[in-house]
Write a protein that holds these residues in place. Sequence first.
Motif, mmCIF file in Angstrom:
data_model
loop_
_atom_site.group_PDB
_atom_site.id
_atom_site.type_symbol
_atom_site.label_atom_id
_atom_site.label_comp_id
_atom_site.label_asym_id
_atom_site.label_seq_id
_atom_site.Cartn_x
_atom_site.Cartn_y
_atom_site.Cartn_z
ATOM 1 N N LYS A 1 51.451 46.380 7.983
ATOM 2 C CA LYS A 1 50.244 46.818 8.695
ATOM 3 C C LYS A 1 50.466 48.124 9.451
ATOM 4 N N LEU A 2 51.698 48.511 9.650
ATOM 5 C CA LEU A 2 52.005 49.759 10.340
ATOM 6 C C LEU A 2 51.854 50.984 9.436
ATOM 7 N N TYR A 3 51.693 50.758 8.147
ATOM 8 C CA TYR A 3 51.637 51.853 7.180
ATOM 9 C C TYR A 3 50.193 52.137 6.774
ATOM 10 N N ASP A 4 49.904 53.415 6.535
ATOM 11 C CA ASP A 4 48.578 53.813 6.072
ATOM 12 C C ASP A 4 48.300 53.306 4.661
ATOM 13 N N ASP A 5 49.354 53.098 3.908
ATOM 14 C CA ASP A 5 49.244 52.752 2.492
ATOM 15 C C ASP A 5 50.151 51.542 2.242
ATOM 16 N N ILE A 6 49.565 50.420 1.829
ATOM 17 C CA ILE A 6 50.358 49.188 1.674
ATOM 18 C C ILE A 6 51.418 49.297 0.585
ATOM 19 N N ALA A 7 51.239 50.198 -0.368
ATOM 20 C CA ALA A 7 52.229 50.338 -1.446
ATOM 21 C C ALA A 7 53.547 50.897 -0.932
ATOM 22 N N ILE A 8 53.511 51.600 0.184
ATOM 23 C CA ILE A 8 54.699 52.268 0.716
ATOM 24 C C ILE A 8 55.706 51.270 1.259
ATOM 25 N N ARG A 9 55.234 50.209 1.903
ATOM 26 C CA ARG A 9 56.131 49.215 2.515
ATOM 27 C C ARG A 9 56.424 48.120 1.503
ATOM 28 N N SER A 10 57.449 48.354 0.697
ATOM 29 C CA SER A 10 57.777 47.346 -0.308
ATOM 30 C C SER A 10 58.466 46.161 0.355
ATOM 31 N N ARG A 11 58.230 45.008 -0.183
ATOM 32 C CA ARG A 11 58.893 43.801 0.300
ATOM 33 C C ARG A 11 59.086 42.867 -0.872
ATOM 34 N N GLY A 12 60.040 41.977 -0.724
ATOM 35 C CA GLY A 12 60.367 41.079 -1.819
ATOM 36 C C GLY A 12 60.058 39.631 -1.538
ATOM 37 N N ASP A 13 59.578 39.342 -0.319
ATOM 38 C CA ASP A 13 59.268 37.953 0.010
ATOM 39 C C ASP A 13 58.350 37.905 1.223
ATOM 40 N N ILE A 14 57.955 36.705 1.562
ATOM 41 C CA ILE A 14 57.167 36.438 2.763
ATOM 42 C C ILE A 14 58.035 35.550 3.639
ATOM 43 N N ASP A 15 58.127 35.885 4.910
ATOM 44 C CA ASP A 15 58.933 35.104 5.844
ATOM 45 C C ASP A 15 58.008 34.418 6.841
ATOM 46 N N ILE A 16 58.135 33.093 6.928
ATOM 47 C CA ILE A 16 57.309 32.303 7.836
ATOM 48 C C ILE A 16 58.223 31.383 8.640
ATOM 49 N N TYR A 17 58.052 31.408 9.953
ATOM 50 C CA TYR A 17 58.808 30.519 10.827
ATOM 51 C C TYR A 17 57.941 29.309 11.170
ATOM 52 N N VAL A 18 58.542 28.126 11.083
ATOM 53 C CA VAL A 18 57.903 26.894 11.549
ATOM 54 C C VAL A 18 58.893 26.175 12.459
ATOM 55 N N SER A 19 58.374 25.385 13.350
ATOM 56 C CA SER A 19 59.209 24.597 14.252
ATOM 57 C C SER A 19 60.085 23.649 13.434
ATOM 58 N N PRO A 20 61.307 23.437 13.880
ATOM 59 C CA PRO A 20 62.170 22.485 13.161
ATOM 60 C C PRO A 20 61.517 21.110 12.993
ATOM 61 N N LYS A 21 60.707 20.684 13.954
ATOM 62 C CA LYS A 21 60.062 19.367 13.840
ATOM 63 C C LYS A 21 58.985 19.348 12.743
ATOM 64 N N ASP A 22 58.443 20.514 12.374
ATOM 65 C CA ASP A 22 57.422 20.591 11.327
ATOM 66 C C ASP A 22 57.974 21.040 9.973
ATOM 67 N N TYR A 23 59.259 21.301 9.928
ATOM 68 C CA TYR A 23 59.880 21.884 8.737
ATOM 69 C C TYR A 23 59.712 21.010 7.487
ATOM 70 N N GLU A 24 60.124 19.751 7.544
ATOM 71 C CA GLU A 24 60.039 18.854 6.379
ATOM 72 C C GLU A 24 58.583 18.665 5.944
ATOM 73 N N LYS A 25 57.692 18.482 6.900
ATOM 74 C CA LYS A 25 56.274 18.324 6.600
ATOM 75 C C LYS A 25 55.722 19.584 5.912
ATOM 76 N N THR A 26 56.173 20.749 6.370
ATOM 77 C CA THR A 26 55.742 22.015 5.770
ATOM 78 C C THR A 26 56.148 22.087 4.305
ATOM 79 N N LEU A 27 57.395 21.741 4.024
ATOM 80 C CA LEU A 27 57.868 21.771 2.634
ATOM 81 C C LEU A 27 57.069 20.801 1.763
ATOM 82 N N GLU A 28 56.803 19.599 2.269
ATOM 83 C CA GLU A 28 56.022 18.609 1.519
ATOM 84 C C GLU A 28 54.621 19.136 1.212
ATOM 85 N N ILE A 29 53.977 19.723 2.200
ATOM 86 C CA ILE A 29 52.624 20.277 2.019
ATOM 87 C C ILE A 29 52.639 21.381 0.970
ATOM 88 N N MET A 30 53.621 22.233 1.055
ATOM 89 C CA MET A 30 53.693 23.349 0.107
ATOM 90 C C MET A 30 53.924 22.848 -1.312
#
Length: 181
Positions: free
Chosen positions: A120-149
Amino acid sequence: DKKDSKSIRYSFDGITTGTLCTSGLLYLLVMGLELVSVISSYLKHEKPSVCLTSALIEDAKDQGLGALLYASYNDDRLKSIYFNSLILQERFIKLTKYTSNLLNKYQIKHLIIKGSVLYKLYDDIAIRSRGDIDIYVSPKDYEKTLEIMIKNGFIEGDTCNHHTIMYYNELEVEIHFTLFE
């Protein structure tokens, strides 16, 4: 390690991975400085002062900066790299929204981190290449998150000491359960 004027050993994480001749090290330094100069010019909305050479193009490709070079020079040799990056980044944005909405639906508090928000800091989204999405969840919600996904079409990959990799339509989502190793 013995260092002389002809070669220098280099290592990664304490493991010696190879030897560079001094001229090779100098080449890497010069190419790095040229890329820094191009990035600086782009951020200042200025035309780059560095000549676009085949070597600079190859180095930029290796560093994931081909789209930035295209935006800076508008050179046809980089056009396909730019548009491929644009399409990939659009896919990542859509998947980020889908995943966040999914977690919201199940009342999983989460935080989108790292490159997934930096674009979002870039004028052009193609410029900021990335190879993944990083999401933090609370350790207590971790297993539930994986099951939902998994129930919603994600495929579970490897787990390390701070995240699990999930795949969706060949894109990688890292579910972090700690922010520090």
